[in-house]
Design a protein around this motif. Sequence first.
Motif, mmCIF file in Angstrom:
data_model
loop_
_atom_site.group_PDB
_atom_site.id
_atom_site.type_symbol
_atom_site.label_atom_id
_atom_site.label_comp_id
_atom_site.label_asym_id
_atom_site.label_seq_id
_atom_site.Cartn_x
_atom_site.Cartn_y
_atom_site.Cartn_z
ATOM 1 N N ASP A 1 0.815 -1.212 0.000
ATOM 2 C CA ASP A 1 0.000 0.000 0.000
ATOM 3 C C ASP A 1 0.854 1.270 0.000
ATOM 4 O OD1 ASP A 1 -2.433 -1.385 -0.074
ATOM 5 O OD2 ASP A 1 -2.352 -1.733 2.085
ATOM 6 N N LEU A 2 0.174 2.377 -0.330
ATOM 7 C CA LEU A 2 0.883 3.654 -0.459
ATOM 8 C C LEU A 2 0.182 4.718 0.375
ATOM 9 C CD1 LEU A 2 -0.090 2.908 -3.856
ATOM 10 C CD2 LEU A 2 2.261 3.611 -3.866
ATOM 11 N N ALA A 3 0.902 5.804 0.652
ATOM 12 C CA ALA A 3 0.271 6.940 1.325
ATOM 13 C C ALA A 3 0.851 8.221 0.739
ATOM 14 C CB ALA A 3 0.513 6.871 2.826
ATOM 15 N N PHE A 4 -0.007 9.204 0.547
ATOM 16 C CA PHE A 4 0.423 10.439 -0.120
ATOM 17 C C PHE A 4 0.272 11.699 0.714
ATOM 18 C CE2 PHE A 4 -0.603 7.508 -3.585
ATOM 19 C CZ PHE A 4 0.558 7.594 -4.335
ATOM 20 N N SER A 5 -0.405 11.614 1.877
ATOM 21 C CA SER A 5 -0.660 12.881 2.577
ATOM 22 C C SER A 5 0.612 13.411 3.246
ATOM 23 C CB SER A 5 -1.825 12.758 3.555
ATOM 24 O OG SER A 5 -1.536 11.821 4.536
ATOM 25 N N GLY A 6 1.505 12.518 3.693
ATOM 26 C CA GLY A 6 2.773 12.971 4.273
ATOM 27 C C GLY A 6 3.632 13.677 3.230
ATOM 28 N N LEU A 7 3.587 13.142 2.039
ATOM 29 C CA LEU A 7 4.319 13.732 0.906
ATOM 30 C C LEU A 7 3.790 15.139 0.605
ATOM 31 C CD1 LEU A 7 6.192 13.397 -1.568
ATOM 32 C CD2 LEU A 7 4.395 12.042 -2.657
ATOM 33 N N LEU A 8 2.473 15.259 0.605
ATOM 34 C CA LEU A 8 1.839 16.558 0.354
ATOM 35 C C LEU A 8 2.253 17.575 1.413
ATOM 36 C CD1 LEU A 8 -0.322 18.394 -1.012
ATOM 37 C CD2 LEU A 8 -2.022 17.328 0.474
ATOM 38 N N THR A 9 2.136 17.183 2.682
ATOM 39 C CA THR A 9 2.472 18.105 3.775
ATOM 40 C C THR A 9 3.937 18.535 3.689
ATOM 41 O OG1 THR A 9 0.935 16.842 5.115
ATOM 42 C CG2 THR A 9 2.311 18.407 6.286
ATOM 43 N N ALA A 10 4.821 17.567 3.440
ATOM 44 C CA ALA A 10 6.249 17.879 3.373
ATOM 45 C C ALA A 10 6.539 18.842 2.221
ATOM 46 C CB ALA A 10 7.052 16.597 3.208
ATOM 47 N N ALA A 11 5.913 18.611 1.078
ATOM 48 C CA ALA A 11 6.154 19.474 -0.092
ATOM 49 C C ALA A 11 5.651 20.894 0.191
ATOM 50 C CB ALA A 11 5.466 18.887 -1.318
ATOM 51 N N LEU A 12 4.508 20.995 0.856
ATOM 52 C CA LEU A 12 3.971 22.329 1.166
ATOM 53 C C LEU A 12 4.870 23.059 2.172
ATOM 54 C CD1 LEU A 12 0.130 21.594 1.275
ATOM 55 C CD2 LEU A 12 1.370 22.970 -0.407
ATOM 56 N N ARG A 13 5.409 22.308 3.119
ATOM 57 C CA ARG A 13 6.338 22.916 4.096
ATOM 58 C C ARG A 13 7.561 23.463 3.390
ATOM 59 N NH1 ARG A 13 5.825 18.776 8.593
ATOM 60 N NH2 ARG A 13 3.980 19.552 9.644
ATOM 61 N N LYS A 14 8.090 22.689 2.436
ATOM 62 C CA LYS A 14 9.282 23.138 1.708
ATOM 63 C C LYS A 14 8.949 24.369 0.865
ATOM 64 C CE LYS A 14 11.909 19.346 2.510
ATOM 65 N NZ LYS A 14 13.028 18.520 2.389
ATOM 66 N N TYR A 15 7.736 24.391 0.346
ATOM 67 C CA TYR A 15 7.311 25.553 -0.442
ATOM 68 C C TYR A 15 7.284 26.802 0.447
ATOM 69 C CZ TYR A 15 4.427 28.684 -3.231
ATOM 70 O OH TYR A 15 3.956 29.782 -3.910
ATOM 71 N N ASP A 16 6.676 26.653 1.641
ATOM 72 C CA ASP A 16 6.610 27.773 2.591
ATOM 73 C C ASP A 16 8.007 28.219 3.008
ATOM 74 O OD1 ASP A 16 3.893 27.828 2.491
ATOM 75 O OD2 ASP A 16 3.608 26.560 4.262
#
Length: 331
Positions: free
Chosen positions: A198-213
């Motif tokens: 199985d996979l999970a994508f919400s941690g990836l999303l949060t991390a990418a948004l943090r790096k953007y900020d």
Amino acid sequence: MLCLGIEGTAEKTGVGIVDDEGNILSSVVKSLIPDTGGIHPREAAEHHSKYLPELFTEALEEAGVEARDIDLVAFSRGPGLGPALRTVATAARTIALTLDIPIVGVNHCIGHIEIGRLTTGAEDPVSLYVSGGNTQVIAFEENRYRVFGETLDIAVGNMLDQFSREVGMGHPGGPKIEELAGKSSNYIRLPYTVKGMDLAFSGLLTAALRKYDAGAELEDLCYSLQETAFSMLVEVTERALAHTRKREVLLCGGVAVNRRLRMMLEKMCKGHYARFFMPPAEYCGDNGAMIAWLGQLTYKYKGADRIEDTTIIQRYRTDQVDIPWMEESKE
Ligand code: ATP
Ligand code: FE2
């Protein structure tokens, strides 16, 4: 024999007409594009009820047939947004009762696989179904399409869409992220989450948004998001391929049009001497033709539904449905 199929599990309204030999006579789609934010279930339902009458007429015109030529009506029972599904089911029942023709409710995810097999010639593939609402690795075993791996939280398309909205690029995010990703090759480390199959994508999303900020370049983040998420998808698909010993991979769902994902999967398939397939772009995303074709198969092998059984199933699982036509095609 002609089947008219209606799709409306989420924000796309689709009507298609397919005959019993699998010729697609028409397929018309209208997408709801929200001004801001994501898709509200009620707005999706309103979009369907607003556009279904004209899409119905357009589908008939494109196919060059009249309403009285339609022999069967099919609709997506689920999975999807409740109000959206109810609107589509109501439309399908109305057509069935008005034209006095049989009705079948079908599983949306299986629709993606069957239109994929129809339009590509894949026979018994491992399917990677990636869209805004779903992320599943599916293969046929013992009379059903079994889910070998899936997302534990949000779908990969939803992750791309949310990232895009948060950074101000609007909806849908997939195409915009793909474009920007093409301008970078600078990988920024992001969490890679595969748990078993199985996979999970919400941690990836949060991390990418943090790096953007924190000031990371948007192009680099788009590139890194794609590389990370798609590598996860390829890993799980590869393991399903090795486990099932199948010889084909089918990529389907709205995210399937992404060139980078396609390239990565093609490369993996080559390494396993497996054939890679993907449907033409118009049949990757949600459409009415896939529901019409699955309607034909379902009707032929299982007959029609009684009107009182045409309820919607919001969490309709891919592996809940018997697939008699596959057993037959494998014999
Ligand atoms: P479902 O009901 O099956 O979950 P859906 O409502 O998400 O489907 P689809 O048309 O199957 O509808 O898929 C839309 C998704 O595809 C969106 O998340 C969108 O961002 C994504 N998408 C579209 N084009 C691309 C692209 N070029 N790269 C990546 N993702 C893309
Ligand atoms: Fe879909």
